[in-house]
Design an enzyme around this catalytic site. Sequence first.
Site, PDB file in Angstrom:
ATOM      1  N   ARG A   3       0.828  -1.207   0.000  1.00 11.12           N
ATOM      2  CA  ARG A   3       0.000   0.000   0.000  1.00 11.12           C
ATOM      3  C   ARG A   3       0.867   1.264   0.000  1.00 11.12           C
ATOM      4  O   ARG A   3       0.537   2.254  -0.659  1.00 11.12           O
ATOM      5  CB  ARG A   3      -0.908  -0.014   1.248  1.00 11.12           C
ATOM      6  CG  ARG A   3      -1.848   1.167   1.310  1.00 11.12           C
ATOM      7  CD  ARG A   3      -2.854   0.993   2.438  1.00 11.12           C
ATOM      8  NE  ARG A   3      -3.865   2.039   2.423  1.00 11.12           N
ATOM      9  CZ  ARG A   3      -4.144   2.811   3.478  1.00 11.12           C
ATOM     10  NH1 ARG A   3      -3.508   2.645   4.619  1.00 11.12           N
ATOM     11  NH2 ARG A   3      -5.079   3.730   3.379  1.00 11.12           N
ATOM     12  N   ASP A  32       2.795   6.204  -2.441  1.00  9.33           N
ATOM     13  CA  ASP A  32       3.921   7.006  -2.916  1.00  9.33           C
ATOM     14  C   ASP A  32       3.693   7.371  -4.390  1.00  9.33           C
ATOM     15  O   ASP A  32       3.729   8.540  -4.769  1.00  9.33           O
ATOM     16  CB  ASP A  32       5.234   6.219  -2.762  1.00  9.33           C
ATOM     17  CG  ASP A  32       6.459   7.067  -3.081  1.00  9.33           C
ATOM     18  OD1 ASP A  32       6.384   8.309  -2.935  1.00  9.33           O
ATOM     19  OD2 ASP A  32       7.504   6.498  -3.471  1.00  9.33           O
ATOM     20  N   VAL A  38       1.057  10.036  -5.605  1.00  9.73           N
ATOM     21  CA  VAL A  38       1.224  11.409  -5.127  1.00  9.73           C
ATOM     22  C   VAL A  38       2.619  11.889  -5.539  1.00  9.73           C
ATOM     23  O   VAL A  38       3.619  11.427  -4.989  1.00  9.73           O
ATOM     24  CB  VAL A  38       1.059  11.476  -3.591  1.00  9.73           C
ATOM     25  CG1 VAL A  38       1.098  12.924  -3.114  1.00  9.73           C
ATOM     26  CG2 VAL A  38      -0.245  10.802  -3.162  1.00  9.73           C
ATOM     27  N   GLY A  70       4.291  11.022  -8.046  1.00 11.06           N
ATOM     28  CA  GLY A  70       5.093   9.955  -8.619  1.00 11.06           C
ATOM     29  C   GLY A  70       5.845   9.160  -7.575  1.00 11.06           C
ATOM     30  O   GLY A  70       5.862   9.504  -6.387  1.00 11.06           O
ATOM     31  N   ASP A  90       8.527   8.741  -5.947  1.00  9.96           N
ATOM     32  CA  ASP A  90       9.738   9.495  -5.626  1.00  9.96           C
ATOM     33  C   ASP A  90      10.078   9.448  -4.137  1.00  9.96           C
ATOM     34  O   ASP A  90      10.844  10.271  -3.643  1.00  9.96           O
ATOM     35  CB  ASP A  90       9.574  10.963  -6.055  1.00  9.96           C
ATOM     36  CG  ASP A  90       8.519  11.682  -5.226  1.00  9.96           C
ATOM     37  OD1 ASP A  90       7.707  10.991  -4.566  1.00  9.96           O
ATOM     38  OD2 ASP A  90       8.507  12.931  -5.225  1.00  9.96           O
ATOM     39  N   SER A 116       8.319  10.335  -1.716  1.00  8.87           N
ATOM     40  CA  SER A 116       7.811  11.495  -0.956  1.00  8.87           C
ATOM     41  C   SER A 116       6.932  11.079   0.220  1.00  8.87           C
ATOM     42  O   SER A 116       6.798  11.827   1.186  1.00  8.87           O
ATOM     43  CB  SER A 116       7.046  12.462  -1.868  1.00  8.87           C
ATOM     44  OG  SER A 116       6.035  11.785  -2.584  1.00  8.87           O
ATOM     45  N   ASN A 133      -3.204   8.462   5.002  1.00 13.38           N
ATOM     46  CA  ASN A 133      -1.991   7.774   5.457  1.00 13.38           C
ATOM     47  C   ASN A 133      -1.863   7.650   6.975  1.00 13.38           C
ATOM     48  O   ASN A 133      -1.266   6.698   7.472  1.00 13.38           O
ATOM     49  CB  ASN A 133      -0.751   8.512   4.926  1.00 13.38           C
ATOM     50  CG  ASN A 133      -0.627   8.398   3.414  1.00 13.38           C
ATOM     51  OD1 ASN A 133      -1.061   7.402   2.826  1.00 13.38           O
ATOM     52  ND2 ASN A 133      -0.062   9.401   2.778  1.00 13.38           N
ATOM     53  N   PRO A 160      -7.588   7.870  -3.884  1.00 10.74           N
ATOM     54  CA  PRO A 160      -9.036   7.643  -3.864  1.00 10.74           C
ATOM     55  C   PRO A 160      -9.498   7.168  -2.489  1.00 10.74           C
ATOM     56  O   PRO A 160      -8.868   6.304  -1.890  1.00 10.74           O
ATOM     57  CB  PRO A 160      -9.224   6.538  -4.911  1.00 10.74           C
ATOM     58  CG  PRO A 160      -7.901   5.850  -4.994  1.00 10.74           C
ATOM     59  CD  PRO A 160      -6.866   6.897  -4.703  1.00 10.74           C
ATOM     60  N   HIS A 173      -6.101  -5.736  -2.358  1.00 15.21           N
ATOM     61  CA  HIS A 173      -6.888  -5.884  -1.126  1.00 15.21           C
ATOM     62  C   HIS A 173      -7.118  -7.347  -0.757  1.00 15.21           C
ATOM     63  O   HIS A 173      -7.856  -7.645   0.168  1.00 15.21           O
ATOM     64  CB  HIS A 173      -8.217  -5.125  -1.254  1.00 15.21           C
ATOM     65  CG  HIS A 173      -8.051  -3.635  -1.214  1.00 15.21           C
ATOM     66  ND1 HIS A 173      -9.086  -2.746  -1.380  1.00 15.21           N
ATOM     67  CD2 HIS A 173      -6.942  -2.866  -1.011  1.00 15.21           C
ATOM     68  CE1 HIS A 173      -8.629  -1.508  -1.286  1.00 15.21           C
ATOM     69  NE2 HIS A 173      -7.328  -1.547  -1.080  1.00 15.21           N
ATOM     70  N   THR A 174      -6.458  -8.243  -1.453  1.00 13.91           N
ATOM     71  CA  THR A 174      -6.458  -9.656  -1.056  1.00 13.91           C
ATOM     72  C   THR A 174      -5.561  -9.888   0.161  1.00 13.91           C
ATOM     73  O   THR A 174      -5.573 -10.965   0.750  1.00 13.91           O
ATOM     74  CB  THR A 174      -6.006 -10.552  -2.225  1.00 13.91           C
ATOM     75  OG1 THR A 174      -6.083 -11.922  -1.820  1.00 13.91           O
ATOM     76  CG2 THR A 174      -4.563 -10.280  -2.632  1.00 13.91           C
ATOM     77  N   ASP A 204      -3.897 -14.173  -3.185  1.00 12.93           N
ATOM     78  CA  ASP A 204      -4.685 -15.092  -4.014  1.00 12.93           C
ATOM     79  C   ASP A 204      -5.877 -14.354  -4.635  1.00 12.93           C
ATOM     80  O   ASP A 204      -5.933 -13.128  -4.599  1.00 12.93           O
ATOM     81  CB  ASP A 204      -5.147 -16.280  -3.154  1.00 12.93           C
ATOM     82  CG  ASP A 204      -5.936 -15.831  -1.933  1.00 12.93           C
ATOM     83  OD1 ASP A 204      -6.408 -14.669  -1.904  1.00 12.93           O
ATOM     84  OD2 ASP A 204      -6.082 -16.642  -0.995  1.00 12.93           O
TER      85      ASP A 204
HETATM   86  C1  HEM Z   1      -9.043   1.515  -5.856  1.00  9.92           C
HETATM   87  C2  HEM Z   1      -8.937   2.438  -4.928  1.00  9.92           C
HETATM   88  C3  HEM Z   1      -8.473   2.131  -3.542  1.00  9.92           C
HETATM   89  C4  HEM Z   1      -9.066   2.538  -2.397  1.00  9.92           C
HETATM   90  C5  HEM Z   1     -10.303   3.402  -2.284  1.00  9.92           C
HETATM   91  C6  HEM Z   1      -8.315   1.985  -1.306  1.00  9.92           C
HETATM   92  C7  HEM Z   1      -8.587   2.207   0.028  1.00  9.92           C
HETATM   93  C8  HEM Z   1      -7.990   1.531   1.066  1.00  9.92           C
HETATM   94  C9  HEM Z   1      -8.339   1.681   2.456  1.00  9.92           C
HETATM   95  C10 HEM Z   1      -9.380   2.640   3.007  1.00  9.92           C
HETATM   96  C11 HEM Z   1      -7.588   0.808   3.157  1.00  9.92           C
HETATM   97  C12 HEM Z   1      -7.645   0.544   4.654  1.00  9.92           C
HETATM   98  C13 HEM Z   1      -6.819   1.519   5.435  1.00  9.92           C
HETATM   99  C14 HEM Z   1      -7.096   1.352   6.896  1.00  9.92           C
HETATM  100  O1  HEM Z   1      -8.184   1.786   7.311  1.00  9.92           O
HETATM  101  O2  HEM Z   1      -6.266   0.790   7.632  1.00  9.92           O
HETATM  102  C15 HEM Z   1      -6.752   0.107   2.235  1.00  9.92           C
HETATM  103  C16 HEM Z   1      -5.842  -0.857   2.572  1.00  9.92           C
HETATM  104  C17 HEM Z   1      -4.962  -1.426   1.680  1.00  9.92           C
HETATM  105  N1  HEM Z   1      -4.818  -1.085   0.357  1.00  9.92           N
HETATM  106 FE1  HEM Z   1      -6.074   0.040  -0.720  1.00  9.92          FE
HETATM  107  N2  HEM Z   1      -7.281   1.250  -1.810  1.00  9.92           N
HETATM  108  C18 HEM Z   1      -7.330   1.319  -3.167  1.00  9.92           C
HETATM  109  C19 HEM Z   1      -6.424   0.766  -4.044  1.00  9.92           C
HETATM  110  C20 HEM Z   1      -5.302   0.085  -3.656  1.00  9.92           C
HETATM  111  C21 HEM Z   1      -4.211  -0.237  -4.529  1.00  9.92           C
HETATM  112  C22 HEM Z   1      -4.110   0.174  -5.990  1.00  9.92           C
HETATM  113  C23 HEM Z   1      -3.313  -0.938  -3.784  1.00  9.92           C
HETATM  114  C24 HEM Z   1      -1.993  -1.509  -4.195  1.00  9.92           C
HETATM  115  C25 HEM Z   1      -1.734  -1.924  -5.418  1.00  9.92           C
HETATM  116  C26 HEM Z   1      -3.865  -1.050  -2.456  1.00  9.92           C
HETATM  117  C27 HEM Z   1      -3.293  -1.762  -1.429  1.00  9.92           C
HETATM  118  C28 HEM Z   1      -3.816  -1.840  -0.155  1.00  9.92           C
HETATM  119  C29 HEM Z   1      -3.311  -2.757   0.860  1.00  9.92           C
HETATM  120  C30 HEM Z   1      -2.244  -3.813   0.669  1.00  9.92           C
HETATM  121  C31 HEM Z   1      -4.025  -2.473   2.018  1.00  9.92           C
HETATM  122  C32 HEM Z   1      -3.832  -3.115   3.405  1.00  9.92           C
HETATM  123  C33 HEM Z   1      -2.870  -2.252   4.202  1.00  9.92           C
HETATM  124  C34 HEM Z   1      -2.478  -2.800   5.554  1.00  9.92           C
HETATM  125  O3  HEM Z   1      -2.840  -3.920   5.891  1.00  9.92           O
HETATM  126  O4  HEM Z   1      -1.777  -2.079   6.274  1.00  9.92           O
HETATM  127  N3  HEM Z   1      -5.045  -0.392  -2.411  1.00  9.92           N
HETATM  128  N4  HEM Z   1      -7.004   0.586   0.961  1.00  9.92           N
END
Ligand code: HEM
Length: 329
Positions: A63, A68, A71, A73, A75, A77, A95, A164, A194-195, A256
């Site tokens: 994540r 990174d 926002v 690029g 980089d 930041s 964040n 987003p 989100h898997t 998965d």
């Molecule tokens: C499509 C739009 C996306 C939205 C709206 C979104 C939103 C979120 C939110 C709200 C969380 C939970 C944060 C928390 O409350 O602790 C989360 C977790 C996470 N997101 Fe996304 N996300 C998006 C796309 C992505 C992308 C593109 C990736 C990586 C390629 C990603 C990877 C992750 C990962 C791995 C977690 C788990 C983080 C952790 O366990 O600490 N997400 N995301």
Amino acid sequence: MDMRRGLEVLLAFLVISCLCAPLEAELVNGFYTGICSQAETIVTAEVLKAFLNDSGVAAGLVRMHFHDAFVRGADGSVLIDSTSNNTAEKDSPPNNPSLRGFEVIDNAKAKLEASCPGKVSCADILAFAARDSVLLSLGLFYQVPSGRRDGRVSLASEALANLPPPFFNLDQLTQSFASKNFTQEEMIILSGAHTIGRSHCGSFMNRLYTFNSTMSQDPSLNATYAEQLKLKCPNVSTSVNNTVVSMDPSTPTIFDTNYYKDLLINRGLFTSDQTLISTQQTKSIVQTYASSSSVFKQKFRDAFVKMGKIGVLTGDEGEIRTNCRVINS
Ligand code: HEM
Ligand SMILES: *[C@@H]1O[C@H](CO)[C@@H](O)[C@H](O)[C@H]1NC(C)=O
Ligand SMILES: *[C@@H]1O[C@H](CO)[C@@H](O)[C@H](O)[C@H]1NC(C)=O
Ligand SMILES: *[C@@H]1O[C@H](CO)[C@@H](O)[C@H](O)[C@H]1NC(C)=O
Ligand SMILES: *[C@@H]1O[C@H](CO)[C@@H](O)[C@H](O)[C@H]1NC(C)=O
Ligand SMILES: *[C@@H]1O[C@H](CO)[C@@H](O)[C@H](O)[C@H]1NC(C)=O
Ligand SMILES: *[C@@H]1O[C@H](CO)[C@@H](O)[C@H](O)[C@H]1NC(C)=O
Ligand SMILES: *[C@@H]1O[C@H](CO)[C@@H](O)[C@H](O)[C@H]1NC(C)=O
């Protein structure tokens, strides 16, 4: 063409390519070969050590690379700490308090500064660490093109504007990713991250208790799942920041296709997850990934590598930070 004309053409070509070189600098696989040959191994060792202590750091680092890249690029930041006169990206609501894994990057950086001072950028360390995290989650291995340089600007307002939020619908997500040159299909693929990992209750509690003026609960959320979530996240303010749930409850540390399978039985955790099956076209894309792990993993790799190239600094742009949290003085 006579000899002299040939030399002129050659000379002109060399002059032009030298002038263009800094503009054309591109990321390459194995950039640190001969510069700091053990760079990627050192990062991998630190990520492995942290993962064995807490497998959640893998999700955190995947994540972090996304946050990174979107926002300013990729980089580095997102790694910069706030100072008395600047609130940095990492202290923006998307964040803070949820982003995790910063100490893994710090540890890798400390090791790298000891073996090859001033050579390996924080932005590359993060890209390598995210790659290693996908592998440790039993996703797949791939080469990460490198040669990124570190940025010198980090603004909380830009994180808020470019990342987003979990309440976005399909059109809003598609637009957000299009602004970074990703197709809707790539958006669906990248959401597959989100898997793994977890979410704080505050990121989805509106779907359980305050959905809209006529319905307290989001009807697109599986009712059985909603009851389970309500037990974990009671409708009190302490739930918001203090409680976390797995995003893919059956296999929260494994890269998965269960995320996509869950979407098909209305078990997406965020509005931004469940909305991916809201049209027939996007639902059929979700079905494809739900049913083929190898297609999902390869497409994820390609999109994730592309993500790591957004707005990168190369050549003599930016700097190589000594401490990933602090801009060089
Ligand atoms: C499509 C739009 C996306 C939205 C709206 C979104 C939103 C979120 C939110 C709200 C969380 C939970 C944060 C928390 O409350 O602790 C989360 C977790 C996470 N997101 Fe996304 N996300 C998006 C796309 C992505 C992308 C593109 C990736 C990586 C390629 C990603 C990877 C992750 C990962 C791995 C977690 C788990 C983080 C952790 O366990 O600490 N997400 N995301
Ligand atoms: C191990 O993980 C825990 C929980 O995330 C963390 O608080 C602790 O600092 C970690 N220890 C080491 C040595 O990384
Ligand atoms: C913040 O202050 C530091 C010195 O304390 C200075 O170098 C830097 O340019 C300032 N940043 C901004 C955004 O004003
Ligand atoms: C997207 O592509 C356009 C046209 O190629 C380019 O100008 C723009 O900088 C790209 N945006 C990003 C975020 O890479
Ligand atoms: C949840 O709490 C909020 C604010 O405390 C309140 O407005 C809302 O009605 C509650 N929802 C349910 C379903 O209890
Ligand atoms: C509340 O949400 C439901 C389901 O999405 C929708 O049908 C209804 O029109 C919404 N009500 C309001 C007042 O927005
Ligand atoms: C949750 O944490 C954020 C950021 O630290 C803070 O602004 C907010 O007030 C907290 N919310 C609650 C309900 O405690
Ligand atoms: C809700 O989830 C259960 C699994 O817990 C599943 O059997 C059921 O089909 C789902 N319902 C809907 C409407 O998707």
